[in-house]
Motif scaffolding. Structure first.
Motif, PDB file in Angstrom:
ATOM      1  N   SER A 574       0.829  -1.203   0.000  1.00  0.00           N
ATOM      2  CA  SER A 574       0.000   0.000   0.000  1.00  0.00           C
ATOM      3  C   SER A 574       0.864   1.253   0.000  1.00  0.00           C
ATOM      4  O   SER A 574       0.612   2.204  -0.753  1.00  0.00           O
ATOM      5  N   LEU A 575       1.895   1.251   0.831  1.00  0.00           N
ATOM      6  CA  LEU A 575       2.799   2.402   0.891  1.00  0.00           C
ATOM      7  C   LEU A 575       3.531   2.613  -0.430  1.00  0.00           C
ATOM      8  O   LEU A 575       3.741   3.748  -0.861  1.00  0.00           O
ATOM      9  N   SER A 576       3.908   1.521  -1.082  1.00  0.00           N
ATOM     10  CA  SER A 576       4.641   1.648  -2.348  1.00  0.00           C
ATOM     11  C   SER A 576       3.787   2.289  -3.431  1.00  0.00           C
ATOM     12  O   SER A 576       4.312   2.881  -4.376  1.00  0.00           O
ATOM     13  N   ASN A 577       2.473   2.176  -3.302  1.00  0.00           N
ATOM     14  CA  ASN A 577       1.560   2.805  -4.260  1.00  0.00           C
ATOM     15  C   ASN A 577       1.171   4.221  -3.865  1.00  0.00           C
ATOM     16  O   ASN A 577       0.447   4.895  -4.596  1.00  0.00           O
ATOM     17  N   LEU A 578       1.638   4.647  -2.694  1.00  0.00           N
ATOM     18  CA  LEU A 578       1.219   5.939  -2.163  1.00  0.00           C
ATOM     19  C   LEU A 578       2.246   7.032  -2.394  1.00  0.00           C
ATOM     20  O   LEU A 578       1.920   8.117  -2.890  1.00  0.00           O
ATOM     21  N   ILE A 579       3.480   6.767  -2.032  1.00  0.00           N
ATOM     22  CA  ILE A 579       4.445   7.862  -1.976  1.00  0.00           C
ATOM     23  C   ILE A 579       5.852   7.359  -2.285  1.00  0.00           C
ATOM     24  O   ILE A 579       6.159   6.194  -2.044  1.00  0.00           O
TER      25      ILE A 579
END
Length: 579
Positions: A574-579
């Motif tokens: 999820s984080l890799s797709n966020l920022i």
């Protein structure tokens, strides 16, 4: 003392005051004991209905009301709750409990006649896009859904169940185990909710087909061209329509279905984007995409029916050509889905109703690919879906909450549209008012003060999309500003003014200050994190991106807040797709 009309949610079909009060002395007074011992489960409701009572406060069987319906009378002489089934008693007890909570010393004498507009009132939660709630969070959600008169619950699964023998697919996902599914199934059953298994079986199989072990079953093992964007996608997502795929799906069903009591299963079937680009190219050129799709869908439905289940399936491909609707599997239930305001629910529902089909309509909460929710779109989408379902005799609605591209949305942003849509599915005419404070109280398990403030904050930040004229379908612009590529960002900014960005920042800052007043730390943190992410997107658009320290702080807070309700699996993705 003048009686006040009870503030109930969902609002009942008919509610009228009769004048006077019924005192509620403390136990062991019979009235107090009756109120204390109101049924809290379906089993308790069944037991109460089976016992013939003659006391002033009593539960009675009647054939004068329909399924899941009830009649409640509070008089100076006692309380009568009448229903023909356990669900009616259960819902009537919920209403009586609300009246008592608002009037603990003396109940206002009144009459309530209540019944559902739609037989099925469902909610589907996506747990395959990174975020899977903890078991305790699932159970709290189920209890809240029961108070909103939900009687069907689905968990959208691609890979997030611990399928034996397929560990490489789910080992990083913190999946639901068989024992956990069975516990949730029992919890649902006790509260009058059918936990319907949901497993995609045709498209959206990327979680499986990215692994070499499964790629021989892909329509396009070496990648495909998305028909809408013309972008090349290196990871296959659709199973090829052949016997090998059917055997594979049959084996998954055999591992999954035994953990549910339900005799239904949602087999998905939506968006097989690359169908006709690889394995089935010749068949599609010869017979047409819809015919090839429908032929394979029928075979999947036969797998389900052979296991004693009735299939549901997403109806998007079928409804691309309404003439094919009559050829859909006879026993299967299509689910019409659409998440934009203005979706042609009426046209599609009218066609299925004319064919005599049983079907569901699925609107959405409009919370995915957003940090603040798209509240106006969601509320309009719900009204249009529920009204079409009632008008064209659908079996019901299945409100969906998706998690596309990382499930970045704060958990509370779904509360207002979810509760509003479910209340309208219960009684459309009575529930046109939002009652958002009550939605937050139920779904957030919040006290009245926090519920009122949370509802106000969610309404405020839910208007963020309207601050910028440019819109992107099925997502918030501020989410896109943070997550998109530099090239796409440059194109977007050609249509966005500096004034709009500044207005958005002002709106977010006001929301932040309001949210600081929420005493519930979890809810406060979730909403402020969403505001922080949206703010980061606008700053990026203003060429003032987060510095490394700010970025690290945002990531740390994202992780901390995530773990308050969800499992660790999927967090890094999820984080890799966020920022």
């Amino acid at each position: 003392m003048r009686a006040q009309l009870p503030q109930l949610f969902p609002r009942p079909r008919e509610l009228s005051l009769r004048g006077g009060f019924l005192p509620t002395p403390e136990a062991p007074h019979p009235t107090a004991l009756f109120l204390k011992n109101l049924p809290q489960t379906i089993a308790e409701a069944e037991s109460a209905l089976d016992v013939k009572q003659t006391t002033p406060c009593r539960i009675e069987y009647t054939e004068a009301v329909g399924s899941e319906s009830y009649y409640l009378e509070i008089a100076t002489s006692g309380i009568h709750l009448k229903a023909r089934d356990a669900a009616g008693v259960f819902y009537g007890a919920q209403t009586l409990r609300q009246i008592f909570e608002q009037n603990p010393k003396a109940l206002p004498c009144c009459e309530v006649l209540d019944s559902p507009d739609l037989p099925i009132r469902g909610f589907m939660l996506d747990i395959s896009r990174c975020k899977i709630p903890t078991q305790s969070e699932f159970r709290q959600l189920i209890r809240a859904l029961a108070r909103l008169r939900v009687n069907q619950f689905q968990l959208y699964i691609e890979h997030s169940f611990a399928f034996p023998g397929h560990e490489e697919v789910w080992q990083e996902a913190s999946p639901l185990t068989p024992a956990e599914i069975e516990q949730l199934d029992r919890e649902c059953l006790s509260l009058g909710i059918e936990l319907v298994p949901n497993l995609n079986t045709f498209g959206h199989m990327e979680r499986w087909l990215r692994h070499p072990k499964y790629q021989s079953m892909a329509e396009c093992p070496k990648g495909w061209i998305h028909p809408l964007t013309q972008q090349f996608k290196p990871i296959p997502g659709t199973l090829k329509p052949d016997d090998e795929s059917l055997k594979f799906i049959g084996s998954l069903l055999d591992k999954y279905l035994p953990h549910f009591r339900s005799h239904q299963v949602n087999i998905g079937g939506d968006e097989p984007w690359e169908l006709g680009q690889g394995f089935s190219k010749e068949a599609v050129e010869k017979k047409g995409k819809h015919a090839v799709y429908l032929n394979h869908l029928k075979k999947i439905c036969k797998l389900v029916e052979a296991r004693g289940r009735t299939p549901q399936f997403w109806g998007d491909i079928l409804l691309e050509d309404l003439n094919l609707a009559s050829e859909a599997p006879v026993l299967a239930m299509p689910v019409i889905w659409g998440y934009d305001a203005g979706h042609p629910f009426n046209q599609q529902a009218q066609r299925l109703n004319a064919l005599g089909r049983s079907y569901l309509i699925a609107p959405g909460t409009s919370t995915w690919q957003s940090f603040t929710g798209r509240l106006e779109n969601a509320l309009t989408n719900q009204v249009e879906a529920v009204s079409a379902a009632i008008k064209h005799q659908a079996q019901g609605v299945l409100i969906t909450s998706w998690g596309d591209n990382g499930n970045h949305q704060p958990w509370p942003t779904q509360w207002l549209p979810l509760a509003s849509g479910l209340a309208q599915a219960w009684c459309f005419a009575a529930n046109q008012k939002g009652d958002f404070d009550k939605a937050c109280a139920i779904l957030g398990n919040l006290n009245n003060e926090d519920a009122t403030l949370t509802a106000s904050v969610l309404q405020h930040i839910g208007r963020l999309d309207s601050a910028i004229q440019k819109s992107i379908r099925n997502k918030s612009l501020t989410w896109e500003l943070l997550t998109t590529s530099k090239e796409s960002l440059s194109e977007i900014l050609k249509e966005v003014s500096l004034g709009e960005l500044n207005d958005s920042l002002d709106l977010l800052e006001k929301g932040r200050q309001l949210a600081k007043g929420i005493s519930d730390e979890c809810v406060r943190s979730e909403i402020i994190l969403g505001i922080d992410c949206a703010t980061a997107g606008i700053r990026r658009a203003q060429h003032q991106p987060l510095n490394s320290h700010e970025r690290d702080q945002l990531i740390a807070e994202y992780k901390r807040v995530w773990l308050k309700r969800a499992r660790v699996g999927g967090l890094e993705e999820s984080l890799s797709n966020l920022i």
